[in-house]
Design an enzyme around this catalytic site. Structure first.
Site, PDB file in Angstrom:
ATOM      1  N   LYS A  55      39.353  32.407  88.021  1.00 49.10           N
ATOM      2  CA  LYS A  55      40.712  32.200  87.929  1.00 49.10           C
ATOM      3  C   LYS A  55      41.181  33.554  87.244  1.00 49.10           C
ATOM      4  O   LYS A  55      40.797  33.677  86.116  1.00 49.10           O
ATOM      5  CB  LYS A  55      41.474  30.890  87.683  1.00 49.10           C
ATOM      6  CG  LYS A  55      43.059  30.913  87.858  1.00 49.10           C
ATOM      7  CD  LYS A  55      43.175  30.830  89.358  1.00 49.10           C
ATOM      8  CE  LYS A  55      44.549  30.881  89.702  1.00 49.10           C
ATOM      9  NZ  LYS A  55      45.128  30.729  90.997  1.00 49.10           N
ATOM     10  N   SER A 115      40.606  33.390  92.576  1.00 48.45           N
ATOM     11  CA  SER A 115      41.738  33.624  93.020  1.00 48.45           C
ATOM     12  C   SER A 115      42.849  33.977  91.816  1.00 48.45           C
ATOM     13  O   SER A 115      42.009  33.953  90.565  1.00 48.45           O
ATOM     14  CB  SER A 115      42.209  32.089  93.182  1.00 48.45           C
ATOM     15  OG  SER A 115      41.862  31.118  92.231  1.00 48.45           O
TER      16      SER A 115
END
Length: 352
Positions: free
Chosen positions: A147, A216
């Site tokens: 992330k 992401s």
């Protein structure tokens, strides 16, 4: 080396704390958590505040060594859930290897570093440290989840004021650059390409990608949260994983090949982690798609729904981890995929 267990728990909303009860009922404590990997029901774009809400609920309750990775967007039949990677102290008789996992936070990235060489190097360095901690080699790795941060309107404006150029002038575009830099950092750490090739790919080269990378981006953090999952002979548990890639959003055959490998071992699928993106050529198998030209719905949302439906049908439920935007995470228009599965307990009497 201590192995891991994996619990996949449905959530009623991004702030749902019921998974803590499931954790306790399963014999684990919050301190046992290595990572919390979740799908939340926001739009998956820059202003997806469901990710931030989920992080705010989980971060204070997990060990400092653990990380959260929340991916927004549960379009179509995808269902909100969390995947809890927990340390499993038990030695499972009959198993001579198993899955291990390690997590780390990178150093904070400056806004000017996002999507650029510094992010590639930072991710590569952090993944390298995790491999050393786990005592595994790149060939043992089945999945690396990241992330990473993105650029906000405020950080873009601040860069311009300081006379610096951001990697992108739009916040949504910055998500793609950040995902790309993280994926290329993973590829470098796993020996799938060298640093020079990775930096060249940052300029738009599509031929460099990793089938084990899943990245992401979000506005809820300024560092990179990284989880490495690998197989190791130092663990003894029934979890295994296979990885591959989809060549496009309709690539049922490649997924089925992985599932056939699981079935051949008598395994039961526990989770599927996949990346998805709208084919940049504007067509899939010669047929035009409109994902990139839809002004109402972002392309990443279309891709998640399409691939999510395919994978959910194969798994048998919608609690599948599908993340949109697959820059250098599988071939263009396709995406990386990892299947985690559980082997049956060996029949010791049969062996006798």
């Amino acid at each position: 080396m201590t192995g891991i267990a994996l619990l996949t728990v449905p959530t009623a909303d991004p702030g749902d704390t019921a998974p803590f009860e499931v954790l306790a009922e399963s014999g684990y404590r919050p301190i046992d958590l290595v990572s919390v990997i979740g799908k939340t029901e926001g739009n998956g774009c820059v202003n997806d505040f469901s990710r931030g809400l989920a992080a705010a609920v989980w971060e204070p309750r997990i060990p400092e060594s653990a990380v959260t990775v929340f991916s927004g967007g549960t379009e179509g039949v995808l269902s909100p859930h969390v995947n809890l990677f927990v340390r499993d102290e038990k030695h499972h008789p009959g198993f001579d290897r198993g899955l291990v996992a390690g997590a780390r936070r990178s150093r904070p990235l400056e806004p000017a570093e996002i999507g650029r060489a510094a992010q590639v190097d930072t991710v590569a360095d952090t993944v390298g440290k995790l491999l050393a901690e786990l005592g595994v080699t790149p060939t043992d790795v089945r999945l690396v989840l990241v992330k990473c941060p993105l650029l906000t309107s405020a950080t873009i404006a601040a860069l311009h004021t300081a006379g610096q150029s951001p990697v992108a002038t739009g916040t949504y575009a910055s998500m793609g650059f950040s995902r790309a830099a993280s994926a290329l950092g993973i590829a470098v750490a796993l020996g799938e390409c060298d640093r020079q090739t990775a930096l060249g790919a940052l300029g738009g080269g599509a031929g460099v990608w990793s089938a084990r990378a899943s990245a992401s981006a979000g506005a809820e953090l300024d560092d990179c949260h990284i989880l490495v999952v690998a197989e190791s002979p130092t663990a003894a548990n029934p979890l295994r994983a296979v990885h591959g890639h989809m060549t496009d959003a309709l690539d049922l055959a490649s997924v089925q090949q992985l599932l056939d490998r699981v079935a051949a071992e008598g395994g039961t699928v526990r989770q599927i982690f996949a990346k998805a993106e709208a084919d940049p050529t504007g067509s899939v198998r010669g047929f035009r798609h409109t994902m990139l030209t839809d002004s109402d719905i972002n392309a990443t949302r279309h891709a998640r729904a399409a691939v999510g439906g395919l994978l959910a049908a194969l798994k048998g439920d919608g609690a599948v981890y599908v993340s949109g935007g697959a820059e250098h995470q599988g071939p263009p228009g396709g995406g990386s995929i990892t299947v985690i599965y559980e082997l049956p307990t060996p029949d010791r009497n049969a062996a006798l």
